[in-house]
Design an enzyme around this catalytic site. Structure first.
Site, PDB file in Angstrom:
ATOM      1  N   ASP A  28     -66.052 -18.432  -0.838  1.00  0.00           N
ATOM      2  CA  ASP A  28     -66.285 -19.813  -0.407  1.00  0.00           C
ATOM      3  C   ASP A  28     -67.795 -20.056  -0.280  1.00  0.00           C
ATOM      4  OD1 ASP A  28     -64.319 -22.046   1.268  1.00  0.00           O
ATOM      5  OD2 ASP A  28     -66.503 -22.196   1.485  1.00  0.00           O
ATOM      6  N   GLY A  91     -57.209 -30.909   7.379  1.00  0.00           N
ATOM      7  CA  GLY A  91     -58.597 -30.913   6.921  1.00  0.00           C
ATOM      8  C   GLY A  91     -58.774 -30.534   5.463  1.00  0.00           C
ATOM      9  N   HIS A  98     -55.308 -24.143  -2.726  1.00  0.00           N
ATOM     10  CA  HIS A  98     -56.089 -22.922  -2.584  1.00  0.00           C
ATOM     11  C   HIS A  98     -55.712 -22.228  -1.284  1.00  0.00           C
ATOM     12  CE1 HIS A  98     -58.316 -26.350  -0.915  1.00  0.00           C
ATOM     13  NE2 HIS A  98     -58.750 -25.526   0.040  1.00  0.00           N
ATOM     14  N   HIS A 100     -57.213 -19.909   1.594  1.00  0.00           N
ATOM     15  CA  HIS A 100     -58.396 -19.309   2.205  1.00  0.00           C
ATOM     16  C   HIS A 100     -58.031 -17.885   2.649  1.00  0.00           C
ATOM     17  CE1 HIS A 100     -60.722 -23.125   3.043  1.00  0.00           C
ATOM     18  NE2 HIS A 100     -59.528 -23.635   2.932  1.00  0.00           N
TER      19      HIS A 100
END
Ligand code: 5GP
Ligand code: ZN
Length: 112
Positions: A28, A91, A98, A100
């Site tokens: 990220d 959010g 995706h 995280h």
């Protein structure tokens, strides 16, 4: 074009840690933990809301690659969190599904 599709196509730079015909994993750009990676399917699926039965194996592979890259980054023992933000309350800011993968520090529960 979607930024994650562009990363998957190597049109936009990213620190890729794993890729195959179906899935790409990369760090990220704004890490929220000492290790923060994203795992995406190459297929453009907007969010979990748009995933269908046809995506079941692909989403399973996203989770297996999350496990693989987490362990390769040394997080297997200390642990890590895998998160899929979906929609406004979660959010979600990039509309290509995706996972995280966050680790390297302790985390609270429930998440903020
Ligand atoms: P979301 O908020 O949708 O759950 O997560 C999107 C994530 O993508 C954020 O953690 C954000 O830092 C990351 N991100 C956004 N743009 C880029 C980019 O161009 N490159 C990389 N590597 N990560 C990005
Ligand atoms: Zn996309």
């Amino acid at each position: 074009m979607c930024i994650f599709c562009r990363i998957a196509a190597h049109e936009l730079g990213a620190r890729i840690v794993y890729e195959d015909d179906d899935v790409v994993a990369f760090h990220d750009v704004h890490p929220q933990a000492p290790t923060h990676m994203l795992v995406i399917p190459r297929k453009h699926v907007v969010s979990l809301n748009e995933a269908t039965e046809a995506d079941a194996a692909l989403l399973g592979k996203v989770l297996l690659v999350a496990s693989k890259v987490a362990q390769e980054q040394g997080l297997g023992g200390s642990g890590y969190r895998v998160v899929l933000n979906t929609g406004p309350n979660a959010g979600q800011s990039v509309f290509h599904v995706h996972a995280h993968v966050l680790g390297g520090r302790g985390m609270g529960w429930p998440p903020g």
